[in-house]
Write a protein that holds these residues in place. Sequence first.
Motif, PDB file in Angstrom:
ATOM      1  N   PRO A  32       0.757  -1.280   0.018  1.00 39.30           N
ATOM      2  CA  PRO A  32       0.249  -0.252   0.095  1.00 39.30           C
ATOM      3  C   PRO A  32       0.874   0.875  -0.175  1.00 39.30           C
ATOM      4  O   PRO A  32       2.341   1.274   0.661  1.00 39.30           O
ATOM      5  CB  PRO A  32      -0.586   0.011   1.868  1.00 39.30           C
ATOM      6  N   VAL A  37      -4.496   0.819   1.884  1.00 39.14           N
ATOM      7  CA  VAL A  37      -4.354  -0.805   3.131  1.00 39.14           C
ATOM      8  C   VAL A  37      -4.274  -1.372   2.364  1.00 39.14           C
ATOM      9  O   VAL A  37      -4.961  -2.364   1.364  1.00 39.14           O
ATOM     10  CB  VAL A  37      -6.193  -0.327   3.347  1.00 39.14           C
ATOM     11  N   VAL A  39      -5.169  -5.275   2.542  1.00 38.15           N
ATOM     12  CA  VAL A  39      -6.552  -6.407   2.912  1.00 38.15           C
ATOM     13  C   VAL A  39      -6.382  -7.584   2.432  1.00 38.15           C
ATOM     14  O   VAL A  39      -6.096  -8.329   1.276  1.00 38.15           O
ATOM     15  CB  VAL A  39      -7.469  -5.808   2.058  1.00 38.15           C
ATOM     16  N   VAL A  78      -7.083  -6.762   7.247  1.00 34.72           N
ATOM     17  CA  VAL A  78      -6.288  -6.002   6.921  1.00 34.72           C
ATOM     18  C   VAL A  78      -5.106  -6.310   6.990  1.00 34.72           C
ATOM     19  O   VAL A  78      -4.724  -6.850   8.459  1.00 34.72           O
ATOM     20  CB  VAL A  78      -6.592  -3.989   8.108  1.00 34.72           C
ATOM     21  N   GLU A  80      -1.763  -4.443   6.148  1.00 30.97           N
ATOM     22  CA  GLU A  80      -0.923  -3.238   6.587  1.00 30.97           C
ATOM     23  C   GLU A  80      -1.557  -2.142   5.832  1.00 30.97           C
ATOM     24  O   GLU A  80      -2.648  -1.635   5.060  1.00 30.97           O
ATOM     25  CB  GLU A  80       0.229  -3.672   5.660  1.00 30.97           C
ATOM     26  N   SER A  81      -1.614  -0.814   7.038  1.00 29.03           N
ATOM     27  CA  SER A  81      -2.765   0.146   6.763  1.00 29.03           C
ATOM     28  C   SER A  81      -1.542   1.572   6.712  1.00 29.03           C
ATOM     29  O   SER A  81      -0.224   1.978   8.168  1.00 29.03           O
ATOM     30  CB  SER A  81      -3.281   0.520   7.929  1.00 29.03           C
ATOM     31  N   ARG A  82      -1.687   2.078   5.326  1.00 31.86           N
ATOM     32  CA  ARG A  82      -0.756   3.529   5.799  1.00 31.86           C
ATOM     33  C   ARG A  82      -2.087   4.791   6.148  1.00 31.86           C
ATOM     34  O   ARG A  82      -1.651   5.665   5.102  1.00 31.86           O
ATOM     35  CB  ARG A  82       0.087   3.273   4.553  1.00 31.86           C
ATOM     36  N   ASN A  83      -3.090   4.617   5.894  1.00 30.30           N
ATOM     37  CA  ASN A  83      -4.451   5.249   6.546  1.00 30.30           C
ATOM     38  C   ASN A  83      -4.551   5.322   7.160  1.00 30.30           C
ATOM     39  O   ASN A  83      -5.444   4.511   8.624  1.00 30.30           O
ATOM     40  CB  ASN A  83      -5.380   4.903   5.397  1.00 30.30           C
ATOM     41  N   PHE A  86      -7.973   3.056   8.935  1.00 25.82           N
ATOM     42  CA  PHE A  86      -7.742   1.427   9.614  1.00 25.82           C
ATOM     43  C   PHE A  86      -6.603   0.498  10.292  1.00 25.82           C
ATOM     44  O   PHE A  86      -5.050   1.960  10.326  1.00 25.82           O
ATOM     45  CB  PHE A  86      -7.809   0.547   7.928  1.00 25.82           C
ATOM     46  N   LYS A  87      -6.439  -0.172  10.982  1.00 23.54           N
ATOM     47  CA  LYS A  87      -5.217  -0.161  11.339  1.00 23.54           C
ATOM     48  C   LYS A  87      -5.149  -2.038  11.473  1.00 23.54           C
ATOM     49  O   LYS A  87      -6.176  -2.590  10.875  1.00 23.54           O
ATOM     50  CB  LYS A  87      -4.922  -0.705  12.548  1.00 23.54           C
ATOM     51  N   GLY A 106      -9.258   2.954   0.999  1.00 19.98           N
ATOM     52  CA  GLY A 106     -10.035   3.656   1.734  1.00 19.98           C
ATOM     53  C   GLY A 106     -11.193   4.042   1.637  1.00 19.98           C
ATOM     54  O   GLY A 106     -12.304   3.622   2.244  1.00 19.98           O
TER      55      GLY A 106
END
Length: 332
Positions: A32, A37, A39, A78, A80-83, A86-87, A106
């Motif tokens: 991401p 994100v 998923v 999820v 991995e999140s870079r938003n 979201f986690k 996202g």
Amino acid sequence: MTTNKQVLLANRPDGWVKESDFRIAETPLASPGDGGVLVRNLFLSLDPYMRGRMSASKSYAASVDLGAVMVGGTVGEVVESRNPKFKAGDIVVGYLGWQQYGVSDGKDLRKVARRNFPLSLYLGAVGMPGVTAWIGLNKIGQPKAGETVVVSAASGAVGSVVGQLAKLQGCRVVGVAGGALKCAHTMQDLGFDGCVDYKAGHIAHDLEREAPDGIDIYFDNVGGDILEAVIPRLNPFARIPLCGLISDYNATTPRGIPDMRPFLIKRVKLQGFICSDTMELWPEALKQLGDLVENGTLKHRETVVEGIENAPKAFIGLFKGENFGKLIVKLA
Ligand SMILES: NC(=O)c1ccc[n+]([C@@H]2O[C@H](COP(=O)([O-])OP(=O)(O)OC[C@H]3O[C@@H](n4cnc5c(N)ncnc54)[C@H](OP(=O)(O)O)[C@@H]3O)[C@@H](O)[C@H]2O)c1
């Protein structure tokens, strides 16, 4: 490096879909970017509308491009999140398509809670099909206690919810389904009052038996012969929420309009609808459906296929009634 198995659209089918209209691909897993994100899809929903997306014909939604990942609703976790919204570990519903992993910005993801029912139900009774049933029945059908409601594809994802919601509102409910087993399920497990096995070959006669006082609401998932058999039995001021025409989706020429005189004489209202037209109704519908499933009132049944590579064959089976209840692909 982990790879991502995907199902791509290889050909636009002319008539019935074939497995060769799809291609399985394996690609390196994407990371991401900023705001993105990643998923891991746990379940993929297979739905009749996807047949329309395989075609280039103009419709209410864009076609899938040739060589692109097939469109589809998913429930996933999820990774991995870079938003910031979201986690890792969040459970999300989205449209990440026929693939094991998806990357999203996202905007199209909706966080859902782990509740006292399987996560796959967010693609069925507590997801798009359930909401479709809720909107079509309540907003277009507008049932009143004592009325007779007939629903086709009655044991399926939408039909099973329509019939149960109508029963809760005090209606007499008659399903139309393919085969004795599916009919028995609608009556014994879902609580319908009657069912017509349209494959037995005498729909009109059986409808007369099961709906002796006529039909006030026909929730149409199928069109074709079943719709034509229903029309003469409609009561004055009957309503037809036109939800789907699955008997026509693989036809090379669309079926013509039936005799319209009964629509005038009986002052029938027929309204086509698409569940995404009224997104403002979704929160209320999802809340009610989730509560009804959680407290055991709303029954549900699934056909679960394992593995993304088996999605094409299972999808083709939807149009032959091979699924029994909501068709789901388990991906992880
Ligand atoms: N308007 C919207 O927003 C919206 C949203 C969701 C779904 N839909 C529509 O609702 C309908 C039902 O969708 P679903 O997701 O609930 O699917 P489903 O009922 O779970 O599965 C499809 C079922 O359709 C029946 N069917 C297939 N071909 C048929 C034919 N030629 N004649 C009669 N029945 C046939 C089969 O059941 P039998 O074994 O009983 O024949 C099959 O199991 C579809 O038309 C779909 O396009 C519309």
